[in-house]
Write a protein that holds these residues in place. Structure first.
Motif, short mmCIF file in Angstrom:
data_model
loop_
_atom_site.label_atom_id
_atom_site.label_comp_id
_atom_site.label_asym_id
_atom_site.label_seq_id
_atom_site.Cartn_x
_atom_site.Cartn_y
_atom_site.Cartn_z
N VAL A 145 0.86 -1.18 0.00
CA VAL A 145 0.00 0.00 0.00
C VAL A 145 0.90 1.24 0.00
O VAL A 145 1.81 1.35 0.82
N ILE A 146 0.63 2.13 -0.94
CA ILE A 146 1.34 3.40 -0.98
C ILE A 146 0.30 4.49 -0.73
O ILE A 146 -0.58 4.72 -1.57
N ALA A 147 0.39 5.10 0.46
CA ALA A 147 -0.53 6.18 0.83
C ALA A 147 0.19 7.49 0.60
O ALA A 147 1.21 7.77 1.23
N THR A 148 -0.33 8.30 -0.32
CA THR A 148 0.31 9.55 -0.69
C THR A 148 -0.54 10.72 -0.20
O THR A 148 -1.71 10.83 -0.55
N THR A 149 0.07 11.58 0.61
CA THR A 149 -0.61 12.76 1.13
C THR A 149 -0.06 13.99 0.42
O THR A 149 1.15 14.21 0.41
#
Length: 169
Positions: A145-149
């Motif tokens: 999972v790549i969570a980009t903010t």
């Protein structure tokens, strides 16, 4: 009694070593975006909310194509296909600032381990403004999972978008 203490001590060391190894998953491999799972996790749509991906768009996980990751003790390399061909971005995982090419310019990047995740903070210039994004790489079961903010548009609340990748789909 000494033998029991020695056995317990050895068991504690082995447990601590195993726990430490579990803290840092191995993200290495070829990963394919799971479009359905990604869409379900982002009901607000696929917009970027005014920013690029962590890593400036390509390096931090934005995109729909497969990615290949190579993780060594000191570096995380992310390879993806772009219209100009394969692009690999390598991040030093020691938290130091480095300059990386993002296709349309350079960005300042800091990458490091935080527990079981890799955090990549990227600062780049966009329309004469400095924009910082953050990509967090983690594992959820079999999924990378790549969570980009990214900063919100017009100074609004930051927007986080998750992308789910499955190995070799």
């Amino acid at each position: 009694m000494r033998r029991a203490t020695a056995v317990l001590g050895a068991a504690a060391v082995l447990w601590a070593t195993a726990a430490s190894a579990q803290d840092k998953p191995n993200f290495s491999g070829k990963w394919q975006l799971d479009a359905e799972k990604t869409a379900a996790a982002n009901p607000q749509g696929t917009g970027r909310g005014g920013g690029g991906g962590g890593g400036g768009g390509r390096g931090g996980g934005m995109g729909t194509g497969p990615i290949a990751i190579t993780l060594t003790g000191a570096d995380l390399a992310v390879e993806r296909e772009t219209p100009q061909g394969a692009m690999t971005t390598t991040y030093k995982l020691d938290g130091s600032e480095q300059t990386v090419s993002m296709g349309q310019g350079d960005a300042k990047v800091k990458a490091k381990w935080e527990g079981a995740t890799v955090v990549i903070e990227t600062t780049r210039m966009f329309n004469e403004n400095s924009i910082t994004t953050k990509a967090v790489y983690s594992m959820e079961g079999d999924y990378l999972v790549i969570a980009t903010t990214s900063p919100g548009r017009g100074g609004g609340e930051p927007v986080t978008r998750k992308q789910y990748y499955k190995k070799g789909m």
